[in-house]
Write an enzyme that holds these catalytic residues in place. Structure first.
Site, short mmCIF file in Angstrom:
data_model
loop_
_atom_site.label_atom_id
_atom_site.label_comp_id
_atom_site.label_asym_id
_atom_site.label_seq_id
_atom_site.Cartn_x
_atom_site.Cartn_y
_atom_site.Cartn_z
N LYS A 47 -51.09 5.07 -0.19
CA LYS A 47 -49.91 4.24 -0.46
C LYS A 47 -49.51 3.47 0.79
O LYS A 47 -49.65 3.98 1.90
CB LYS A 47 -48.73 5.12 -0.88
N GLU B 131 -51.26 10.88 -0.30
CA GLU B 131 -50.64 11.91 -1.12
C GLU B 131 -51.65 12.49 -2.09
O GLU B 131 -52.60 11.81 -2.49
CB GLU B 131 -49.47 11.32 -1.95
N HIS C 277 -45.98 -1.19 -13.77
CA HIS C 277 -44.84 -0.85 -12.93
C HIS C 277 -43.55 -1.54 -13.35
O HIS C 277 -42.58 -1.56 -12.60
CB HIS C 277 -45.15 -1.09 -11.45
N ARG D 223 -29.89 0.55 -4.57
CA ARG D 223 -29.21 -0.52 -5.31
C ARG D 223 -28.79 -0.02 -6.69
O ARG D 223 -29.18 1.06 -7.11
CB ARG D 223 -30.18 -1.69 -5.51
C1 MV4 Z 1 -47.82 8.34 -7.52
C2 MV4 Z 1 -48.55 8.60 -8.70
C3 MV4 Z 1 -49.32 9.74 -8.74
N1 MV4 Z 1 -49.37 10.57 -7.68
N2 MV4 Z 1 -47.88 9.21 -6.51
C4 MV4 Z 1 -46.31 4.00 -8.75
C5 MV4 Z 1 -45.27 3.15 -8.15
C6 MV4 Z 1 -44.65 3.91 -7.06
N3 MV4 Z 1 -43.24 3.90 -7.23
C7 MV4 Z 1 -45.22 5.27 -7.14
N4 MV4 Z 1 -46.20 5.27 -8.17
C8 MV4 Z 1 -46.98 6.36 -8.40
N5 MV4 Z 1 -47.05 7.25 -7.40
C9 MV4 Z 1 -48.66 10.29 -6.58
N6 MV4 Z 1 -48.71 11.10 -5.53
C10 MV4 Z 1 -48.46 7.69 -9.75
C11 MV4 Z 1 -47.68 6.56 -9.61
C12 MV4 Z 1 -47.63 5.69 -10.77
C13 MV4 Z 1 -46.44 5.51 -11.50
C14 MV4 Z 1 -45.26 6.11 -11.13
C15 MV4 Z 1 -44.12 5.95 -11.86
C16 MV4 Z 1 -44.14 5.18 -13.01
C17 MV4 Z 1 -45.30 4.56 -13.40
C18 MV4 Z 1 -46.46 4.72 -12.66
C19 MV4 Z 1 -47.64 4.09 -13.06
C20 MV4 Z 1 -48.77 4.25 -12.33
C21 MV4 Z 1 -48.77 5.04 -11.18
#
Ligand code: MV4
Length: 449
Positions: free
Chosen positions: A157, A199, A234, A290
């Site tokens: 990330k 992560e 997203h 926000r």
């Molecule tokens: C993640 C994840 C799986 N594992 N972190 C996507 C946007 C950002 N806000 C964080 N996101 C994610 N982080 C770990 N360690 C999967 C996502 C993710 C996701 C998270 C929330 C809502 C929709 C999503 C769609 C794809 C991936």
């Protein structure tokens, strides 16, 4: 209390803030681009100032023009809404330098949460559970050993990221160096910063976020959670409160962990702590400093006017309720009515020919559109939010079906037909969905109309 507030935004959220101000006896100043002269927020505010040409950079992101608008009209405070300048620490700094009030957290807290590595380290030290991973930045040299320790799959990330940009999965050691370089390249191009962290990749989590309010007298409360797992690229599509996956005990537990942490942080205003939730455990991902699009579902189940509280807090007032006073009643669902093709999500700007909003008990429709209004092509495609509240989730779904049938938005394509299908899907009815459900569903539907 403030006498006059400027709203540095457009669309339904500008109306939302104007309405709160009017109920509080506060005069309102709308700002707008030349493309928005006919927009509802301009009509509904007491005064308006044109900021510049249609492009957001020259209008809703034009900080000097917004400050000048305050000086011309005598507005004392600025509400940024969501998007645009709402999480711009520089903007918060400049507002303060001009002796004005930013209705939001301090610039330092915005900055801290904007850097995802700093945000994660900070909340971890405050006792909030985080995803196992690198302790801060990961280098190309450290990455293989660390990934081995965490266990594949891992996720790279961007520290400047958020909303999924600059994020890459490595399923095995073979994929790691490519994921790293791809994440760095994307992050550099998008944010001018190629710092990344690592992560454990959670395979099938839900997105559950906690709404909080913190005043300048050291009090922090939470308004429970919102389940925002139904997303596409997203972009949230459907949000509900409470989450079909949580019970009252889990809600109280994560709620008190979060409020205690933000008390220690000395946070101010409204905020949302986003978690992934898998196998009964919460993992912090980001904090939003926000007001959020989906705040009305929390308002529905708590009866608290979040925007009113934001304004009172910014003016230095103490919240006149405590955590014990907050009772979660019933269930609420929000559907984002976008001016988009319901299955491809291709934007569909244009003129609204027919418009009819649903009503009745437990139905709220927040929107800035009207019959004859032309949705300009320059901004995001949110045209309205249908928010339904009922005694329990089952009745909420029945009410949502009823409200969707009453809602008419003609002349453009909207996401309404998607929701007409979703409210009849067994997994949705059962609340049985993860962050991947909607994309899989859309892929299985195949090409539509
Ligand atoms: C993640 C994840 C799986 N594992 N972190 C996507 C946007 C950002 N806000 C964080 N996101 C994610 N982080 C770990 N360690 C999967 C996502 C993710 C996701 C998270 C929330 C809502 C929709 C999503 C769609 C794809 C991936």
């Amino acid at each position: 209390m403030f006498e006059k507030v400027l709203i540095a935004n457009r669309g339904e959220i500008a109306l939302r803030v104007i309405r709160a101000c009017r109920e509080m006896g506060i005069a309102t100043v709308a700002v707008h681009s030349t493309a928005d002269s006919e927009a509802m927020h301009v009509r509904l505010a007491d005064e308006s100032v044109c900021l510049g040409p249609p492009s957001a950079a020259q209008s809703y992101l034009n900080i000097p023009a917004i400050i000048a608008a305050c000086e011309i009209t005598g507005a004392e405070a600025i509400h940024p809404g969501y998007g645009f300048l709402s999480e711009n620490a520089k903007f918060a700094d400049i507002i303060k330098e001009h002796g004005l009030t930013f209705i939001g957290p301090t610039a330092d807290h915005i900055r801290m949460m904007g850097d995802k590595i700093t945000a994660k380290q900070t909340v971890k030290e405050l006792g909030i559970p985080t995803v196992p991973g690198s302790d801060g930045e990961v280098t190309d040299t450290d990455a293989p050993k660390l990934a081995g320790e965490i266990g594949y799959p891992v996720l790279i990330k961007a520290t400047a990221g958020g909303g999924g940009r600059g994020m890459k999965v490595a399923k095995s050691a073979e994929e790691l160096s490519f994921a790293l370089s791809q994440a760095r390249t994307e992050a550099k191009a998008a944010f001018g910063n190629d710092t990344v962290y690592m992560e454990k990749y959670l395979q099938k989590p839900r997105h559950i976020e906690i709404q909080i309010l913190a005043d300048s007298h050291g009090k922090v409360v939470h308004l429970g959670e919102r389940d925002c797992s139904l997303q596409r690229r997203h972009q949230k599509v459907w949000e509900e409160a409470g989450s079909p996956a949580l019970n009252a005990q889990e809600r109280d537990e994560i709620g008190s962990i979060v409020t205690r942490a933000l008390e220690k942080l000395g946070y101010l205003g409204a905020g949302t702590i986003e978690f992934l939730y898998e196998d009964g455990r919460f993992y912090f991902i980001e904090m939003n400093t926000r007001l959020q699009v989906e705040h009305p579902v929390s308002e529905a189940i708590t009866g608290i006017d979040i925007v009113r509280e934001q304004i009172r807090i910014a003016a230095g007032a103490a919240m006149d309720f405590t955590q014990k006073d907050i009772v979660f009643e019933g269930h609420a669902i929000e559907c984002r009515i976008n001016a988009e093709n319901p299955f491809t999500f291709r934007p569909s700007p244009g003129t609204i020919t027919q418009f009819h909003t649903p009503g009745g008990l437990g139905v709220r429709f927040d929107s800035a559109i009207y019959s004859g209004y032309r949705i300009p092509p320059f901004y995001d495609s949110l045209a309205g939010k249908l928010v339904v509240h009922a005694k329990n989730r089952n009745e909420c779904l029945l009410r949502l079906r009823r409200a969707l049938n009453e809602l008419v938005v003609d002349g453009i394509e909207t996401t309404i037909p998607l929701f007409q299908k979703l409210v009849r899907e067994p997994d949705i009815i059962d609340g049985d969905y993860s962050i991947h459900w909607l994309e899989k569903y859309l892929a299985n539907l195949g090409p539509q109309s």
